[in-house]
Motif scaffolding. Sequence first.
Motif, PDB file in Angstrom:
ATOM      1  N   LEU A 114     -12.404 -26.865  -7.592  1.00  0.00           N
ATOM      2  CA  LEU A 114     -12.989 -26.061  -6.529  1.00  0.00           C
ATOM      3  C   LEU A 114     -14.403 -26.501  -6.158  1.00  0.00           C
ATOM      4  N   GLY A 115     -15.086 -27.153  -7.077  1.00  0.00           N
ATOM      5  CA  GLY A 115     -16.455 -27.572  -6.814  1.00  0.00           C
ATOM      6  C   GLY A 115     -17.437 -26.441  -7.021  1.00  0.00           C
ATOM      7  N   ALA A 116     -18.516 -26.441  -6.232  1.00  0.00           N
ATOM      8  CA  ALA A 116     -19.574 -25.438  -6.381  1.00  0.00           C
ATOM      9  C   ALA A 116     -19.116 -24.098  -5.816  1.00  0.00           C
ATOM     10  N   VAL A 117     -19.189 -23.061  -6.658  1.00  0.00           N
ATOM     11  CA  VAL A 117     -18.802 -21.704  -6.253  1.00  0.00           C
ATOM     12  C   VAL A 117     -19.902 -20.742  -6.675  1.00  0.00           C
ATOM     13  N   ARG A 118     -20.364 -19.916  -5.757  1.00  0.00           N
ATOM     14  CA  ARG A 118     -21.381 -18.921  -6.088  1.00  0.00           C
ATOM     15  C   ARG A 118     -20.785 -17.825  -6.953  1.00  0.00           C
ATOM     16  N   ILE A 119     -21.580 -17.370  -7.916  1.00  0.00           N
ATOM     17  CA  ILE A 119     -21.017 -16.438  -8.899  1.00  0.00           C
ATOM     18  C   ILE A 119     -20.707 -15.068  -8.306  1.00  0.00           C
ATOM     19  N   LYS A 120     -21.268 -14.736  -7.150  1.00  0.00           N
ATOM     20  CA  LYS A 120     -20.890 -13.461  -6.530  1.00  0.00           C
ATOM     21  C   LYS A 120     -19.417 -13.500  -6.112  1.00  0.00           C
ATOM     22  N   TYR A 121     -18.913 -14.680  -5.765  1.00  0.00           N
ATOM     23  CA  TYR A 121     -17.500 -14.798  -5.416  1.00  0.00           C
ATOM     24  C   TYR A 121     -16.629 -14.819  -6.672  1.00  0.00           C
ATOM     25  N   ILE A 122     -17.156 -15.408  -7.734  1.00  0.00           N
ATOM     26  CA  ILE A 122     -16.419 -15.375  -9.005  1.00  0.00           C
ATOM     27  C   ILE A 122     -16.262 -13.937  -9.478  1.00  0.00           C
ATOM     28  N   ALA A 123     -17.341 -13.158  -9.383  1.00  0.00           N
ATOM     29  CA  ALA A 123     -17.291 -11.750  -9.780  1.00  0.00           C
ATOM     30  C   ALA A 123     -16.301 -10.971  -8.919  1.00  0.00           C
ATOM     31  N   ALA A 124     -16.272 -11.272  -7.622  1.00  0.00           N
ATOM     32  CA  ALA A 124     -15.337 -10.587  -6.726  1.00  0.00           C
ATOM     33  C   ALA A 124     -13.892 -10.878  -7.114  1.00  0.00           C
ATOM     34  N   VAL A 125     -13.608 -12.131  -7.487  1.00  0.00           N
ATOM     35  CA  VAL A 125     -12.257 -12.496  -7.920  1.00  0.00           C
ATOM     36  C   VAL A 125     -11.895 -11.789  -9.222  1.00  0.00           C
TER      37      VAL A 125
END
Length: 300
Positions: A170-181
């Motif tokens: 996936l490459g660079a992912v902001r952690i706010k999106y990780i938390a949402a998932v």
Amino acid sequence: MSIVNDIRTAFSRRDNALNQLLLINVLVFVFLVLTKAVMHLSGTVAYYPNVLRQFELPSDMPSLLRHPWTLLTYAFTHEGPFHILFNLLNLYWFGALIREYLGDRRLVSLYILGALAGATLFLLAFNLIPTLRPYAAAGVPLLGASAAVTAIIMAAATLLPDYTFMLFLLGAVRIKYIAAVVILLSVLAINQGNPGGGIAHIGGALVGFLFVKQLQAGRDLGRPVQAVGDFFVRLVTGRPNLRVTHRSASAAPAAPVVKKGAPTLPGQDEIDLILDKISHSGYESLSKEEKQKLFRASQK
């Protein structure tokens, strides 16, 4: 043995909270694996559920009253290798951020509060929601560090929403999106055969969010946990309480003059530039001064 010495050294350090949490989870897992193997070889494996019952959190209140310590021990207990692997990887990645920005004591407080919140929401849901009461009647337990780890993930996302992780494929992912998932998967788990785990994760996530928001408002929700921890440390080590004495107003020294170079709160433009730098080059590209500015901004 060197392994025993390494473990002893890890627990003797006061600035090693993340590794200590990881080690406790691993040690409990190894203990249960070895215990089950010995009981299997000795023909007593049928009694293994009695051993596991001392660690996992029961969903029915009578069993909980007989095993109150499981409100915490469940959060260090895993049975499957993949279950503990994913939890410890997330704990390591996100716990390192919390430890760097908020310190060791707050990392431990957040882990404990996340575990307690997950346990509380789990028990309330299984005993008060009619569709979930059959799970409690069947004695379905809760185990695993997921609620505590989810609290740490949500706290990191609340504190540093634009911090990026490099994820495989996936490459660079902001952690706010990780938390949402993570939250979305927790909700899905409620509908797909693991309501207890999903509900516990949501409880942990709520604590992680509130912990950082209250900390930014000047209130540390972890102080009661830290006070209890200090009490037991003094009980075990025999160290006396530290007493703080206050001078009278007449004896107090004059207020120090604020130096011209004293640190000030960074502006929003500075923070945006720092966050952009993180998103492009990663956190490690920041200078020490930029890291300090980001930390001070998180305390506003």
